[in-house]
Design an enzyme around this catalytic site. Sequence first.
Site, PDB file in Angstrom:
ATOM      1  N   LYS A  22      41.516  15.680  61.148  1.00 18.49           N
ATOM      2  CA  LYS A  22      41.324  16.890  61.962  1.00 18.49           C
ATOM      3  C   LYS A  22      42.301  17.985  61.542  1.00 18.49           C
ATOM      4  O   LYS A  22      41.913  19.135  61.331  1.00 18.49           O
ATOM      5  CB  LYS A  22      41.557  16.541  63.439  1.00 18.49           C
ATOM      6  N   ASN A  23      43.586  17.617  61.436  1.00 17.69           N
ATOM      7  CA  ASN A  23      44.590  18.650  61.190  1.00 17.69           C
ATOM      8  C   ASN A  23      44.562  19.179  59.751  1.00 17.69           C
ATOM      9  O   ASN A  23      45.209  20.187  59.449  1.00 17.69           O
ATOM     10  CB  ASN A  23      45.994  18.135  61.533  1.00 17.69           C
ATOM     11  N   CYS A 117      50.837  24.904  76.722  1.00 14.00           N
ATOM     12  CA  CYS A 117      49.817  23.866  76.829  1.00 14.00           C
ATOM     13  C   CYS A 117      50.484  22.634  77.398  1.00 14.00           C
ATOM     14  O   CYS A 117      51.687  22.640  77.660  1.00 14.00           O
ATOM     15  CB  CYS A 117      49.146  23.595  75.492  1.00 14.00           C
ATOM     16  N   ARG A 122      55.062  26.070  73.248  1.00 17.36           N
ATOM     17  CA  ARG A 122      54.413  26.292  71.958  1.00 17.36           C
ATOM     18  C   ARG A 122      54.150  27.774  71.625  1.00 17.36           C
ATOM     19  O   ARG A 122      53.008  28.195  71.485  1.00 17.36           O
ATOM     20  CB  ARG A 122      53.102  25.488  71.866  1.00 17.36           C
ATOM     21  N   ASP A 305      52.781  13.142  66.538  1.00 19.58           N
ATOM     22  CA  ASP A 305      51.415  12.771  66.912  1.00 19.58           C
ATOM     23  C   ASP A 305      51.208  11.254  66.969  1.00 19.58           C
ATOM     24  O   ASP A 305      50.127  10.791  67.337  1.00 19.58           O
ATOM     25  CB  ASP A 305      50.396  13.394  65.943  1.00 19.58           C
ATOM     26  N   ARG A 397      38.560  15.361  71.078  1.00 18.72           N
ATOM     27  CA  ARG A 397      39.107  16.448  70.249  1.00 18.72           C
ATOM     28  C   ARG A 397      39.598  15.901  68.911  1.00 18.72           C
ATOM     29  O   ARG A 397      39.580  16.619  67.914  1.00 18.72           O
ATOM     30  CB  ARG A 397      40.296  17.108  70.948  1.00 18.72           C
TER      31      ARG A 397
HETATM   32  C1  UD1 Z   1      50.573  20.944  64.368  1.00 18.18           C
HETATM   33  C2  UD1 Z   1      49.509  19.900  64.625  1.00 18.18           C
HETATM   34  C3  UD1 Z   1      49.895  19.031  65.810  1.00 18.18           C
HETATM   35  C4  UD1 Z   1      51.277  18.441  65.597  1.00 18.18           C
HETATM   36  C5  UD1 Z   1      52.291  19.525  65.255  1.00 18.18           C
HETATM   37  C6  UD1 Z   1      53.663  18.976  64.895  1.00 18.18           C
HETATM   38  C7  UD1 Z   1      47.474  20.984  63.874  1.00 18.18           C
HETATM   39  C8  UD1 Z   1      46.173  21.613  64.232  1.00 18.18           C
HETATM   40  N1  UD1 Z   1      48.246  20.568  64.891  1.00 18.18           N
HETATM   41  O1  UD1 Z   1      50.631  21.779  65.534  1.00 18.18           O
HETATM   42  O2  UD1 Z   1      48.924  17.990  65.925  1.00 18.18           O
HETATM   43  O3  UD1 Z   1      51.696  17.782  66.777  1.00 18.18           O
HETATM   44  O4  UD1 Z   1      51.824  20.304  64.142  1.00 18.18           O
HETATM   45  O5  UD1 Z   1      53.571  18.100  63.835  1.00 18.18           O
HETATM   46  O6  UD1 Z   1      47.801  20.824  62.706  1.00 18.18           O
HETATM   47  N2  UD1 Z   1      57.145  26.597  67.460  1.00 18.18           N
HETATM   48  C9  UD1 Z   1      57.821  27.754  67.843  1.00 18.18           C
HETATM   49  N3  UD1 Z   1      57.401  28.951  67.335  1.00 18.18           N
HETATM   50  C10 UD1 Z   1      56.343  29.059  66.496  1.00 18.18           C
HETATM   51  C11 UD1 Z   1      55.653  27.898  66.115  1.00 18.18           C
HETATM   52  C12 UD1 Z   1      56.089  26.667  66.611  1.00 18.18           C
HETATM   53  O7  UD1 Z   1      58.798  27.683  68.608  1.00 18.18           O
HETATM   54  O8  UD1 Z   1      56.006  30.182  66.095  1.00 18.18           O
HETATM   55  C13 UD1 Z   1      57.582  25.276  67.965  1.00 18.18           C
HETATM   56  C14 UD1 Z   1      56.519  24.573  68.815  1.00 18.18           C
HETATM   57  O9  UD1 Z   1      56.583  24.984  70.168  1.00 18.18           O
HETATM   58  C15 UD1 Z   1      56.900  23.121  68.626  1.00 18.18           C
HETATM   59  C16 UD1 Z   1      57.435  23.072  67.192  1.00 18.18           C
HETATM   60  O10 UD1 Z   1      57.753  24.414  66.846  1.00 18.18           O
HETATM   61  O11 UD1 Z   1      57.922  22.770  69.518  1.00 18.18           O
HETATM   62  C17 UD1 Z   1      56.458  22.526  66.160  1.00 18.18           C
HETATM   63  O12 UD1 Z   1      55.219  23.186  66.306  1.00 18.18           O
HETATM   64  P1  UD1 Z   1      54.202  23.372  65.080  1.00 18.18           P
HETATM   65  O13 UD1 Z   1      54.690  22.594  63.912  1.00 18.18           O
HETATM   66  O14 UD1 Z   1      53.950  24.822  64.905  1.00 18.18           O
HETATM   67  O15 UD1 Z   1      52.890  22.689  65.657  1.00 18.18           O
HETATM   68  P2  UD1 Z   1      51.403  23.176  65.471  1.00 18.18           P
HETATM   69  O16 UD1 Z   1      51.212  23.773  64.127  1.00 18.18           O
HETATM   70  O17 UD1 Z   1      50.977  23.944  66.669  1.00 18.18           O
END
Ligand code: UD1
Length: 421
Positions: A22-23, A117, A122, A305, A397
Site C-alpha cells: 500500500k505505502n 488523526c 501529524r 507500522d 484500508r
Molecule cells: C508514512 C506511512 C505510515 C507510517 C509512517 C512512518 C504512507 C502512506 N504512510 O506516513 O504508514 O506509519 O510513514 O513510517 O506511506 N511529521 C511532522 N511534520 C511533517 C511530517 C511529519 O512533524 O511535515 C511527523 C509526524 O507527525 C510523525 C513523524 O513525523 O510523528 C513521521 O511521519 P511521516 O514519516 O511523515 O509519516 P507519513 O508519511 O504520514
Amino acid sequence: MDKIVIEGGQPLRGEMRVLGAKNAALPIQCAALLADGPTTLRHVPQLSDVRTMNALLAGLGCEVTGERTLTIHPGGVSDGPLEAPYDLVKTMRASVTVMGPLLARYGRARVSLPGGCAIGARPIDQHLRGLEALGATVTLSHGYVDLAAKRLTGAAFVFDLVTVGGTQNVMMAATLARGTTVLENVAREPEVVELALVLNKMGAKIRGAGTPVIEIEGVDRLSGIDHAILPDRIEAGTFMVGAAITGGDVTLRHAPVDDLHAVIAKMEEAGVLFDVTPEGLRVRGPDELRPIDVTTRPHPGFPTDMQAQIMVLATAARGQSLVTETIFENRFMHVPELCRMGADIVVHGNSAAIRGPTRYSGAEVMATDLRASASLILAGLIAKGRTEVRRVYHLDRGYETIETRLRSIGASIERYHGARG
Ligand code: UD1
C-alpha cells in the site's frame, strides 16, 4: 458495517504470496501526475486507500482504469481543479502527496490541511517548508494550503525530522525543478527508494535514495512507465507474527526479506525460526516465546507500522517485554482492547510494559486504526473462544481480504457484512 469473527486456537500453516505494498502504491499513483503519458502499475493491492487515491486522481482530471493492473493517464489534469478536497484528505492523509507533483508539473496546487488523526497530530510543516525552499509560495486559508510557482528551482534543504511523506513530496517536486536539489535528513524507507526508482524510470535524475541525502537534478519532462509494485513488508510482517504466535509454519512467497531485517531480528530474539528457502521466507513459531524490548525508529529501525503486531507477540512471550513508540505520539490505542482480552500491559508515556504469557479470551473489540486492527485479529487467533472485531473498514484500508488470506493458511475466521457498529 462489517465485522470479523475469529475462533482462536488454530495454528497457521501453509504458503501464501505477499501482495503489493500500500505505502509503495500510494505515492507512485501520485507520481503518475508528473508524466506526460499514461503510467501502468501492476500488482496493485485492492485496498480502500488505493481506491481513495484513484478517486482523488480522477477528480483532478486523470483517466484511471483497471484495478490489479492500474493505468493512470494524467491527460486532463491541466484543465482540472488542481485541488485535493477536504472530503478525501480527511479519509486518507496520503492524499497530500499529490501536492509536490501538481505544483511541479502544473505550477499550482490547493490541498486541504489534513488535521490530526487517531495516532497523533501529524502536521505537514516539513512538506511545506521543503516546497517553499524550492521556490513555492505557500498560503494557508480556510483550512486549505495554496501553493504556486511558475517553475520550481533546485535548492538545498534539511528536514528537521525524518518524514516519509515529506521526503516523497519534496523529492517528486524537485524532479521537474530547474537545477539541482539536495535533500538532507531524508527518510530511508523502502517505499522512498521504490519511488525514486520509479521516478528515474520516468526519466528523473535522482541519486542517494536509501541514504540520508538525496540529490535530484531537475529535468524538463517525465514520461509514463510500466511498473510492478513491490511486496508489502508490513503485510508480510503481520503474517509472520501470526505464524509465530500460533506455533505455526508459514512460507511467505515474495516476502521482501531485505526490507524486514529489523522485524526478523527482533522476532529471532523472541525465538521465532526463519529460513530463506527457494519458495520464500519460512516462519516457524517456537514452543515458547522469549520476551523482547522493541523501540520503533525510522528505517532501517523497527517500523512503527509493526508496533501493534509485535506487541501481541510480546504478550504471548513468557516474561517482561517493553515496547516503546518514538514515531507517533498516540499509537497505543490497541492496548485497552488487548487488555480487555486479557493482556497485562501498562503504558507509561510512550512505553508499554508487557507481562506475559497472556492466555487471551475472545471478546468483542473495536478497531481504532489500521495496524491496531491487525493486532486485534492476531490476538483473536490465539484467544480461547470467539473474538469479534468491529469497524473493520480500518483493516480494509491496508489488508486485502485479510479473512480470506488467513483462512487459506488455517485460521478459523469469517467476515459478516453489515454488522452494527
Ligand atoms: C508514512 C506511512 C505510515 C507510517 C509512517 C512512518 C504512507 C502512506 N504512510 O506516513 O504508514 O506509519 O510513514 O513510517 O506511506 N511529521 C511532522 N511534520 C511533517 C511530517 C511529519 O512533524 O511535515 C511527523 C509526524 O507527525 C510523525 C513523524 O513525523 O510523528 C513521521 O511521519 P511521516 O514519516 O511523515 O509519516 P507519513 O508519511 O504520514
